[in-house]
Design a protein around this motif. Structure first.
Motif, PDB file in Angstrom:
ATOM      1  N   GLY A 125      16.450   1.077 -46.489  1.00 19.79           N
ATOM      2  CA  GLY A 125      16.745   1.728 -47.746  1.00 19.79           C
ATOM      3  C   GLY A 125      17.590   2.977 -47.563  1.00 19.79           C
ATOM      4  N   PRO A 126      18.149   3.508 -48.659  1.00 22.31           N
ATOM      5  CA  PRO A 126      18.964   4.719 -48.555  1.00 22.31           C
ATOM      6  C   PRO A 126      18.127   5.988 -48.428  1.00 22.31           C
ATOM      7  CG  PRO A 126      18.821   4.019 -50.834  1.00 22.31           C
ATOM      8  CD  PRO A 126      18.112   2.978 -50.027  1.00 22.31           C
ATOM      9  N   ASN A 127      16.821   5.867 -48.657  1.00 24.49           N
ATOM     10  CA  ASN A 127      15.961   7.057 -48.639  1.00 24.49           C
ATOM     11  C   ASN A 127      14.724   6.809 -47.773  1.00 24.49           C
ATOM     12  OD1 ASN A 127      17.525   8.557 -50.714  1.00 24.49           O
ATOM     13  ND2 ASN A 127      16.765   6.952 -52.084  1.00 24.49           N
ATOM     14  N   ASP A 128      14.962   6.451 -46.496  1.00 24.91           N
ATOM     15  CA  ASP A 128      13.839   6.163 -45.615  1.00 24.91           C
ATOM     16  C   ASP A 128      13.886   6.939 -44.303  1.00 24.91           C
ATOM     17  OD1 ASP A 128      15.951   4.876 -44.451  1.00 24.91           O
ATOM     18  OD2 ASP A 128      15.118   2.854 -44.584  1.00 24.91           O
ATOM     19  N   LYS A 129      14.644   8.034 -44.285  1.00 26.02           N
ATOM     20  CA  LYS A 129      14.595   8.908 -43.119  1.00 26.02           C
ATOM     21  C   LYS A 129      14.967  10.316 -43.550  1.00 26.02           C
ATOM     22  CE  LYS A 129      19.278   7.611 -41.573  1.00 26.02           C
ATOM     23  NZ  LYS A 129      20.068   7.087 -40.440  1.00 26.02           N
ATOM     24  N   GLY A 130      14.422  11.272 -42.818  1.00 35.40           N
ATOM     25  CA  GLY A 130      14.637  12.671 -43.174  1.00 35.40           C
ATOM     26  C   GLY A 130      13.384  13.275 -43.787  1.00 35.40           C
TER      27      GLY A 130
END
Length: 583
Positions: free
Chosen positions: A284-289
Motif C-alpha cells: 500500500g501507499p501508506n504502510d511504512k514510516g
C-alpha cells in the motif's frame, strides 16, 4: 451424563476445527498471492457499495469485501508504479454514496494526472433506478463506455420523506416526541402527515446544493456547459444513442470491447488485476514510516460494542471506539489520529463519551483530524467537534445540531386488542419511559428539562470548538442539515476534501511533511481468522449472524430501527432526519 456431554462437546469442537481448518487451507490455496505482470490495468468494481472500514477476515475468505480505503490506496499506489498503465472500472446503479463518489473522483483525477488512462464501462448507469452518482464518478474517466440499449440515468436528485402519523392513528399508537428546534425534523416522520415549512425549506436547499455539485462535476469532467448538462438531466433517462450524441459517453460497446480497448492502451502483455491482489504484491501507499492511527465511527452511535449485524443498521459502539482512541493515545508510535466518521447520529451519552476520549487523546499530544464521510450529522457532528480540524466532502450531509427525545404510546393499540394495563409505581416519574402510558405533566416537564439542557450543551460545544458565540452557533443550528460545502462557508468545517486531504493534514499536525511516508494503521486492528473462528465457536460473530438472518430484510430493518429505538426508550437522541435522497 456431564462426562458424556463433555466428550460430545469436545469431539464436536475438534470436528469443527478440522473442517474449518480444511476449508481455510483450501480457500487460501485458491486465493494464492498473485504475481504482477509487467503491464497492469487496475480492475475496479464500482457497481457495488464500498464499505468504510474493513470487516472481519473470516467472511472475506469466501467473498472479498471491498472498501473505500482499498480503492483509494490502489489508485494512489498505482499512479506511482511504472507497471500500472491505467484503470478499468465497472459501474451500475447509485450504490456508492455522494461523498465517496467525490473522493473517488479526486483520486481518479490524480491518477490521470500522472499520465495514466481511466476507462469506465456500464451496461446501464442506473438501470431501473437513478444513476446520478454512478455517472458523476464515471465522468471523471477519460474514456466512458455504455452498452448499446443501455440507458444513462442522469435524472437529477429528489428527496422523499415518509410521514406515518395517519397510520399510527389507525393503529392506536401515539407518538410523543419533543425536539429542539424547528429544523430538527427526525420526529416529524412519526408526528405529522406532511412536511413543515422549515423542513421543506431545508430539504429544498439541500437538494439544490447537491444538484449544483452534480451538474458542475459532470460539466467540468465532460467539458460541457452546465446548461447542457441540465438539459440532458431534464430529458433523462437517456437512450444510449442520445447519451453519445450529447457527448456524455465516448463509446457504445460491450464489456469485452471496453476491456480489450483498455488492455490495448496498456500495451503488450497487459493484464487486469483487482485492487486487493495488486496491493497484496505491490504494497500500500501508506504502510511504512511513522504511524497515524485510523479510527472509524460508522453507523448509528450507541453505547456498548460496535457491530455489523446481519440484519438492521451498523452500530458505532462508544465502548469499542473509546477503547480504540485510548489505545492509540497511549501508543508512543502513534503520531496523530485520523478519525473517519460516517454517522447520522444516535445516543447523546454515547456521543459525549467518544468526544471526551478524543479530547483526552489531544491532551496527550495526539493531534486529531476528523474526516467526514457521506453523513456526519447530529451526534456524528458532536463527536467531530473534538478534532483539531474537520474535513468534509462538498456533498457530505452534516449539521443537524439539535436534539429529539420521546416515545411511542401503544396503550391505544393495546386497548383495541382487548389488553388493559394497570400500573403501580413508587415515585412520580417511575413510568416515564413506559410505552403503555403517555407522558403526564410531570414527565413532560422532566423531558423538556433534559432536552433543553442537552441542546444548550450542544450549542456550547459548537461555540467552543468553532470559536463562535452561543448565539452565532444557534443561528446555524436549530437542527438544520447542511451539505459539506455549505458547512464550510458557515464555519462548521475547516476544509473540503476526502480522506487523503485529511491524511495530509494529519501528517502536518504530527510535524511531518504533507506528503511524508506514513503507516496508516487501523485501530482496533481487524480480527484475525483465528479470533473469528473462536467467535464462531462461541456462537457470536459476523458469520453466525449472517447464517441466522434473511439478508433481504436488512434494508427494511435499518429503516425501522429509529421506530424500535423510540419504542424501547433509548433516551435522548441526536439524529439527523429520515430522508431518502436521489429516488
Amino acid at each position: 451424563m456431564r462426562i458424556v456431554r463433555f466428550f460430545v462437546r469436545l469431539f464436536a469442537t475438534i470436528g469443527f476445527l478440522m473442517v474449518a481448518g480444511a476449508v481455510t487451507v483450501v480457500v487460501l490455496a485458491v486465493r494464492h498471492e498473485p504475481a504482477l505482470p509487467d503491464a497492469v490495468v487496475l480492475d475496479l468494481d464500482l457497481s457495488k457499495p464500498l464499505s468504510e472500514s474493513e470487516g472481519g477476515k473470516l467472511g472475506g475468505l469466501f467473498e472479498h469485501q471491498a472498501t473505500l480505503r482499498e480503492a483509494l490506496d490502489a489508485l494512489d499506489r498505482g499512479r506511482r508504479d511504472p507497471r500500472v498503465k491505467g484503470v478499468l472500472a465497472r459501474f451500475g446503479d447509485d450504490s456508492i454514496g455522494f461523498a465517496q463518489t467525490q473522493e473517488l473522483r479526486t483520486a481518479i483525477e490524480r491518477f490521470r494526472a500522472s499520465g495514466r488512462f481511466a476507462v469506465a464501462f456500464a451496461e446501464e448507469y442506473g438501470g431501473a433506478g437513478p444513476g446520478n452518482r454512478s455517472y458523476l464518478l464515471a465522468s471523471a474517466f477519460d474514456d466512458v463506455w455504455l452498452q448499446p440499449l443501455g440507458t444513462l440515468g442522469l435524472t437529477g436528485l429528489s428527496a422523499e420523506l415518509p410521514f406515518a402519523r395517519e397510520a399510527f392513528d389507525m393503529l392506536g399508537v401515539q407518538p410523543q416526541f419533543m425536539q429542539r428546534e424547528e429544523y430538527k425534523s427526525f420526529a416529524e416522520t412519526f408526528m405529522r402527515s406532511g412536511m413543515t415549512p422549515a423542513n421543506r425549506e431545508m430539504t429544498e436547499a439541500l437538494v439544490a446544493d447537491l444538484t449544483g455539485q452534480l451538474v458542475d462535476g459532470v460539466a467540468k469532467s465532460r467539458r460541457l456547459a452546465p446548461a447542457a448538462v441540465r438539459a440532458a438531466m431534464d430529458k433523462a433517462p437517456l437512450l444510449s444513442r442520445e447519451a453519445l450524441d450529447q457527448k456524455l459517453v465516448d463509446h457504445l460497446g460491450y464489456a469485452d470491447e471496453a476491456r480489450d480497448a483498455a488492455l490495448k492502451r496498456a500495451g503488450a502483455g497487459a493484464e487486469t488485476v483487482e485492487p486487493a491482489d495488486y496491493l497484496s504484491v505491490a504494497g500500500g501507499p501508506n504502510d511504512k514510516g511513522p504511524t497515524i492511527a485510523l479510527i472509524h465511527a460508522v453507523g448509528t452511535i450507541t453505547g456498548g460494542k460496535s457491530e455489523t449485524p446481519a440484519l438492521g443498521e451498523v452500530a458505532a459502539g462508544s465502548e469499542t471506539i473509546v477503547e480504540a482512541i485510548e489505545e492509540a493515545a497511549d501508543d508512543p508510535d502513534v503520531r496523530a489520529i485520523l478519525f473517519r466518521i460516517d454517522s447520522g447520529g444516535g445516543s447523546v451519552s454515547a456521543s459525549e463519551a467518544i468526544r471526551r476520549a478524543l479530547v483526552k487523546a489531544r491532551e496527550k499530544g495526539k493531534p486529531v483530524i476528523a474526516s467526514m464521510g457521506d453523513a456526519t450529522a447530529s451526534g456524528g457532528y458532536w463527536i467531530a467537534l473534538a478534532a483539531d480540524r474537520i474535513v468534509a466532502s462538498p456533498a457530505t450531509v452534516t449539521g443537524s445540531i439539535g436534539v429529539v427525545a420521546g416515545k411511542f404510546g401503544v396503550n391505544g393499540l393495546s386497548e383495541k386488542l382487548g389488553i388493559h394495563w394497570e400500573r403501580v409505581q413508587s415515585a412520580r416519574n417511575a413510568g416515564l419511559w413506559s410505552p403503555l402510558h403517555p407522558f403526564d405533566d410531570s414527565g413532560a416537564e422532566r423531558l423538556n428539562a433534559i432536552i433543553d439542557d442537552t441542546y444548550a450543551t450542544f450549542l456550547q460545544r459548537v461555540a467552543d470548538a468553532r470559536r463562535m458565540t452561543p448565539e452565532q452557533a444557534r443561528g446555524i443550528a436549530k437542527g438544520r442539515v447542511w451539505t459539506g460545502a455549505q458547512a464550510r462557508d458557515l464555519g462548521l468545517v475547516d476544509d473540503l476534501g476526502g480522506q487523503d486531504q485529511a491524511l495530509a493534514l494529519a501528517r502536518t499536525a504530527a510535524g511531518l511533511a504533507a506528503d511524508a511516508e506514513v503507516t496508516l494503521a487501523p485501530y482496533p486492528p481487524p480480527k484475525s481468522v483465528t479470533d473469528q473462528l473462536f467467535d464462531l465457536m462461541a456462537g457470536k460473530g459476523e458469520l453466525v449472524g449472517a447464517l441466522a438472518a434473511v439478508a433481504e430484510l436488512r434494508p427494511l430493518l435499518a429503516q425501522l430501527r429509529p421506530l424500535m429505538a423510540a419504542v424501547q426508550g433509548e433516551g435522548v437522541q441526536a439524529r439527523m432526519p429520515a430522508m431518502s435522497l436521489d429516488r
